[in-house]
Structures are given as structure tokens and as C-alpha cells.
Design a protein around this motif. Structure first.
Motif, PDB file in Angstrom:
ATOM      1  N   ASP A  42      23.017  24.669  50.147  1.00  0.00           N
ATOM      2  CA  ASP A  42      23.898  23.459  50.254  1.00  0.00           C
ATOM      3  C   ASP A  42      24.519  23.532  48.645  1.00  0.00           C
ATOM      4  N   ILE A  43      25.191  24.323  48.459  1.00  0.00           N
ATOM      5  CA  ILE A  43      25.853  24.618  47.254  1.00  0.00           C
ATOM      6  C   ILE A  43      27.900  25.438  48.075  1.00  0.00           C
ATOM      7  N   ARG A  65      26.482  19.406  49.351  1.00  0.00           N
ATOM      8  CA  ARG A  65      26.347  19.605  50.701  1.00  0.00           C
ATOM      9  C   ARG A  65      24.894  18.978  50.382  1.00  0.00           C
ATOM     10  N   GLY A  66      24.839  18.560  52.149  1.00  0.00           N
ATOM     11  CA  GLY A  66      22.897  18.132  53.084  1.00  0.00           C
ATOM     12  C   GLY A  66      22.565  17.534  51.745  1.00  0.00           C
ATOM     13  N   ARG A  67      21.780  17.934  51.293  1.00  0.00           N
ATOM     14  CA  ARG A  67      20.347  17.151  50.653  1.00  0.00           C
ATOM     15  C   ARG A  67      20.913  17.509  49.266  1.00  0.00           C
ATOM     16  N   CYS A 120      31.670  14.920  44.962  1.00  0.00           N
ATOM     17  CA  CYS A 120      30.195  15.894  44.849  1.00  0.00           C
ATOM     18  C   CYS A 120      30.639  17.606  44.558  1.00  0.00           C
ATOM     19  N   SER A 121      31.534  17.707  43.460  1.00  0.00           N
ATOM     20  CA  SER A 121      31.895  18.977  43.065  1.00  0.00           C
ATOM     21  C   SER A 121      31.708  18.990  41.526  1.00  0.00           C
ATOM     22  N   GLU A 148      14.362  20.886  40.559  1.00  0.00           N
ATOM     23  CA  GLU A 148      13.755  20.214  39.981  1.00  0.00           C
ATOM     24  C   GLU A 148      14.506  19.275  41.047  1.00  0.00           C
ATOM     25  N   VAL A 149      15.434  18.439  41.110  1.00  0.00           N
ATOM     26  CA  VAL A 149      16.461  17.350  41.669  1.00  0.00           C
ATOM     27  C   VAL A 149      15.757  17.381  43.149  1.00  0.00           C
ATOM     28  N   VAL A 150      15.519  18.254  44.089  1.00  0.00           N
ATOM     29  CA  VAL A 150      14.795  18.252  45.295  1.00  0.00           C
ATOM     30  C   VAL A 150      13.440  18.481  45.203  1.00  0.00           C
ATOM     31  N   ALA A 151      12.127  18.352  43.626  1.00  0.00           N
ATOM     32  CA  ALA A 151      11.577  17.466  44.190  1.00  0.00           C
ATOM     33  C   ALA A 151      11.050  16.893  43.497  1.00  0.00           C
TER      34      ALA A 151
END
Length: 155
Positions: A42-43, A65-67, A120-121, A148-151
Motif C-alpha cells: 500500500d505504498i 493507498r489502500g489500507r 496521502c503523500s 504498528e498502525v495496521v496492528a
């Protein structure tokens, strides 16, 4: 008055003699960081090298992007906690600025690419003063921050 002083001119001339070396080091740093981050789906890395033009690799721009699309600011904070300097080059796209909305009737939603780049950049330094160890640290820090952010979101 934006005229250059003699000292600034002398420094500029000296730097011009090293321009190929400087551009090569920037490109090497850019490519190394890009390779490290290619495993994060997602980068997206903004890269403009083509056969007919050469990128100066002034900085490393990545687009989430994405998640990760709405997680840029959270990732930025985590990178800052790890001692990484980042920049948001375009915090407000032109269509969101009051002057342009009023004068030209711009509707920000009509410019989704500008909004996405703005929201988003994130940019990182890749100039010649950045060592390979720094690039490795940046890559590891980005990976850890994203994880960490996703977790945190999953919890």
C-alpha cells in the motif's frame, strides 16, 4: 532582492563541478529506499525517471493507498518518534484554497488526484548527506510504523 552574492556564486560553481556525483548519490539512495519499500503493497513511490528525462531525486515521495490511505498522519507521527524528518510538500491542493474556490469556483472533489497527493503523500530526504545506514534505518522505521498502525487498527 534575490541576487546572489559572490560567496554564494563561488559555492555554486564548486557544487557544479560535483553535480554528477551528487545526482548519482541521490539516485542511489532513492533506488535503495524504493527497493526496500517495494514489499509494502500500500505504498506507491512517485518516480519520474524515463529514457527522455532524468529525475534529480530531490526527495523520496511515497503515496499511501489502500489500507494506509487515511493513515499518513499516524505514520508521520511514528516516524517522527523514531527521529525521522519528513515533509508534506502539498498540504493543500489548489482547489481547496479559498481564493481559488471563490475566484474560479473550484470544487475540490473535481480534482481527486490533487486531493490524493495532498492527503496521502509523505516525503523523505535522499540527498547526498544521507548515508546508506540512514536509508536502511528509514526503511526499517517505515516498515515498523506501518505495521504498528495496521496492528492498532486491527485491535
Amino acid at each position: 532582492n534575490y541576487r546572489m552574492s559572490e560567496v554564494q556564486a563561488a559555492l555554486g560553481v564548486a557544487q557544479l563541478s560535483r553535480v554528477r556525483e551528487i545526482l548519482s548519490r541521490r539516485k542511489s539512495n532513492f533506488e535503495r529506499l524504493k527497493a526496500f519499500l517495494s514489499s509494502i503493497d500500500d505504498i506507491y513511490v512517485l518516480d519520474s525517471d524515463t529514457p527522455d528525462r532524468e529525475n534529480s531525486h530531490y526527495c523520496f515521495n511515497m503515496i499511501f493507498r489502500g489500507r494506509l490511505r487515511d493513515k499518513r498522519d499516524e505514520i508521520l507521527i511514528k516516524l517522527k518518534e523514531r527521529g525521522l524528518g519528513t515533509s508534506i510538500y502539498y498540504p493543500h491542493p489548489v482547489p481547496r484554497m479559498l481564493y481559488y474556490r471563490e475566484k474560479y469556483g473550484y470544487d475540490a472533489s473535481s480534482f481527486p488526484v490533487a486531493e490524493s497527493l495532498s492527503d496521502c503523500s509523505l516525503a523523505l530526504p535522499v540527498a547526498g548527506h544521507v548515508s546508506m545506514e540512514d536509508i536502511d534505518y528509514m526503511a526499517q522505521s517505515i516498515r515498523r510504523s506501518v505495521d504498528e498502525v495496521v496492528a492498532e487498527e486491527a485491535a
